[in-house]
Design a protein around this motif. Sequence first.
Motif, PDB file in Angstrom:
ATOM      1  N   ALA A   1     -17.449  -4.113   9.093  1.00 17.21           N
ATOM      2  CA  ALA A   1     -18.211  -3.021   9.744  1.00 17.21           C
ATOM      3  C   ALA A   1     -17.803  -2.581  11.071  1.00 17.21           C
ATOM      4  N   GLU A   2     -18.402  -2.757  12.289  1.00 15.13           N
ATOM      5  CA  GLU A   2     -18.136  -2.116  13.518  1.00 15.13           C
ATOM      6  C   GLU A   2     -17.143  -2.643  14.222  1.00 15.13           C
ATOM      7  N   LEU A   3     -16.537  -3.870  13.984  1.00 17.96           N
ATOM      8  CA  LEU A   3     -15.615  -4.846  14.630  1.00 17.96           C
ATOM      9  C   LEU A   3     -14.309  -4.301  14.726  1.00 17.96           C
ATOM     10  N   ALA A   4     -13.611  -4.256  15.784  1.00 17.97           N
ATOM     11  CA  ALA A   4     -12.268  -3.943  15.940  1.00 17.97           C
ATOM     12  C   ALA A   4     -11.359  -5.210  15.662  1.00 17.97           C
ATOM     13  N   GLU A   5     -11.842  -6.345  16.108  1.00 15.86           N
ATOM     14  CA  GLU A   5     -10.987  -7.692  16.299  1.00 15.86           C
ATOM     15  C   GLU A   5     -11.577  -8.902  16.403  1.00 15.86           C
ATOM     16  N   LEU A   6     -11.332  -9.881  15.992  1.00 11.68           N
ATOM     17  CA  LEU A   6     -12.022 -11.188  16.329  1.00 11.68           C
ATOM     18  C   LEU A   6     -10.881 -12.174  16.879  1.00 11.68           C
ATOM     19  N   ARG A   7     -11.298 -13.280  17.828  1.00 11.13           N
ATOM     20  CA  ARG A   7     -10.362 -14.148  18.535  1.00 11.13           C
ATOM     21  C   ARG A   7     -11.013 -15.476  18.286  1.00 11.13           C
ATOM     22  N   TRP A   8     -10.392 -16.677  18.167  1.00  9.16           N
ATOM     23  CA  TRP A   8     -10.882 -17.908  18.214  1.00  9.16           C
ATOM     24  C   TRP A   8     -10.287 -18.367  19.741  1.00  9.16           C
ATOM     25  N   ILE A   9     -11.168 -18.504  20.557  1.00  4.55           N
ATOM     26  CA  ILE A   9     -10.457 -18.934  22.001  1.00  4.55           C
ATOM     27  C   ILE A   9     -10.762 -20.458  22.587  1.00  4.55           C
TER      28      ILE A   9
ATOM     29  N   GLN B   1     -15.564  -2.063  17.754  1.00  6.95           N
ATOM     30  CA  GLN B   1     -14.539  -0.460  18.052  1.00  6.95           C
ATOM     31  C   GLN B   1     -15.061   0.364  19.133  1.00  6.95           C
ATOM     32  N   GLY B   2     -14.002   0.839  19.754  1.00  4.25           N
ATOM     33  CA  GLY B   2     -14.451   1.839  21.064  1.00  4.25           C
ATOM     34  C   GLY B   2     -14.773   0.803  22.340  1.00  4.25           C
ATOM     35  N   THR B   3     -14.591  -0.312  22.366  1.00  6.40           N
ATOM     36  CA  THR B   3     -15.079  -1.286  23.406  1.00  6.40           C
ATOM     37  C   THR B   3     -13.754  -2.167  23.713  1.00  6.40           C
ATOM     38  N   THR B   4     -13.820  -2.558  25.047  1.00  7.83           N
ATOM     39  CA  THR B   4     -13.026  -3.393  25.514  1.00  7.83           C
ATOM     40  C   THR B   4     -13.171  -4.788  25.894  1.00  7.83           C
ATOM     41  N   ARG B   5     -14.325  -4.850  25.871  1.00 11.12           N
ATOM     42  CA  ARG B   5     -14.880  -6.382  26.023  1.00 11.12           C
ATOM     43  C   ARG B   5     -15.191  -7.210  24.774  1.00 11.12           C
ATOM     44  N   PHE B   6     -14.746  -8.690  24.894  1.00 12.58           N
ATOM     45  CA  PHE B   6     -15.038  -9.501  23.668  1.00 12.58           C
ATOM     46  C   PHE B   6     -16.349 -10.309  24.194  1.00 12.58           C
ATOM     47  N   MET B   7     -17.175 -10.479  23.216  1.00 11.91           N
ATOM     48  CA  MET B   7     -18.387 -11.324  23.235  1.00 11.91           C
ATOM     49  C   MET B   7     -18.714 -12.115  22.048  1.00 11.91           C
ATOM     50  N   GLN B   8     -19.870 -12.887  21.968  1.00 11.94           N
ATOM     51  CA  GLN B   8     -20.072 -13.458  20.696  1.00 11.94           C
ATOM     52  C   GLN B   8     -20.939 -12.582  19.955  1.00 11.94           C
ATOM     53  N   PRO B   9     -20.508 -12.718  18.464  1.00 12.08           N
ATOM     54  CA  PRO B   9     -21.019 -11.984  17.629  1.00 12.08           C
ATOM     55  C   PRO B   9     -22.641 -12.136  17.531  1.00 12.08           C
ATOM     56  N   GLY B  10     -23.072 -10.867  16.876  1.00 13.68           N
ATOM     57  CA  GLY B  10     -24.554 -10.640  16.913  1.00 13.68           C
ATOM     58  C   GLY B  10     -24.819  -9.344  16.779  1.00 13.68           C
ATOM     59  N   GLY B  11     -26.049  -9.111  17.221  1.00 16.59           N
ATOM     60  CA  GLY B  11     -26.558  -7.632  17.274  1.00 16.59           C
ATOM     61  C   GLY B  11     -27.999  -7.282  17.247  1.00 16.59           C
ATOM     62  N   LYS B  12     -28.260  -6.328  17.354  1.00 16.40           N
ATOM     63  CA  LYS B  12     -29.841  -5.845  17.496  1.00 16.40           C
ATOM     64  C   LYS B  12     -30.786  -6.107  16.085  1.00 16.40           C
ATOM     65  N   PRO B  13     -32.202  -6.493  16.581  1.00 20.38           N
ATOM     66  CA  PRO B  13     -32.968  -6.688  15.176  1.00 20.38           C
ATOM     67  C   PRO B  13     -33.404  -5.170  14.560  1.00 20.38           C
ATOM     68  N   GLU B  14     -33.572  -5.517  13.219  1.00 18.67           N
ATOM     69  CA  GLU B  14     -34.024  -4.416  12.411  1.00 18.67           C
ATOM     70  C   GLU B  14     -35.720  -4.833  12.630  1.00 18.67           C
TER      71      GLU B  14
END
Length: 135
Positions: A99-107, A24-37
């Motif tokens: 969560a914080e995702l706006a969309e997903l795509r299978w490309i 959400q709030g971004t324009t670029r698509f990327m692989q899912p994942g994130g920062k460690p706790e």
Amino acid sequence: MPDIIVSAAVITDTTGRVLVVRKQGTTRFMQPGGKPEQGETPAQTLLRELHEELGIELAESDLLPLGRFVSAAANEPGHRVIADAFATTIDPSTVSVQAELAELRWITPDDVEALPMAPLSIEHLLPLAWPATRR
């Protein structure tokens, strides 16, 4: 350049499409994942993030380590992302935006030119998913 440490997933389906997401709030698509706790290994980070963002339940044994990759960060100008990447294959019907995702795509490789993609995806991760279509 300040570093952002993340774990990222190259997720394919049985037809070879790759899952990409846009936060959400971004324009670029990327692989899912994130920062460690605190105290998480890269694989543990990825398993938690995939569950939080996409509702995917995987075990560490479902992940194939691909290596560590460095690129310019997609959404934080002046930063670079250092990503521990893993590959897995899932059924597309098992994922949903959460969560914080706006969309997903299978490309497919044909979709890449039409989408704003993160540097990490273009430079490193998508070529691993589609080695025959090196860009």
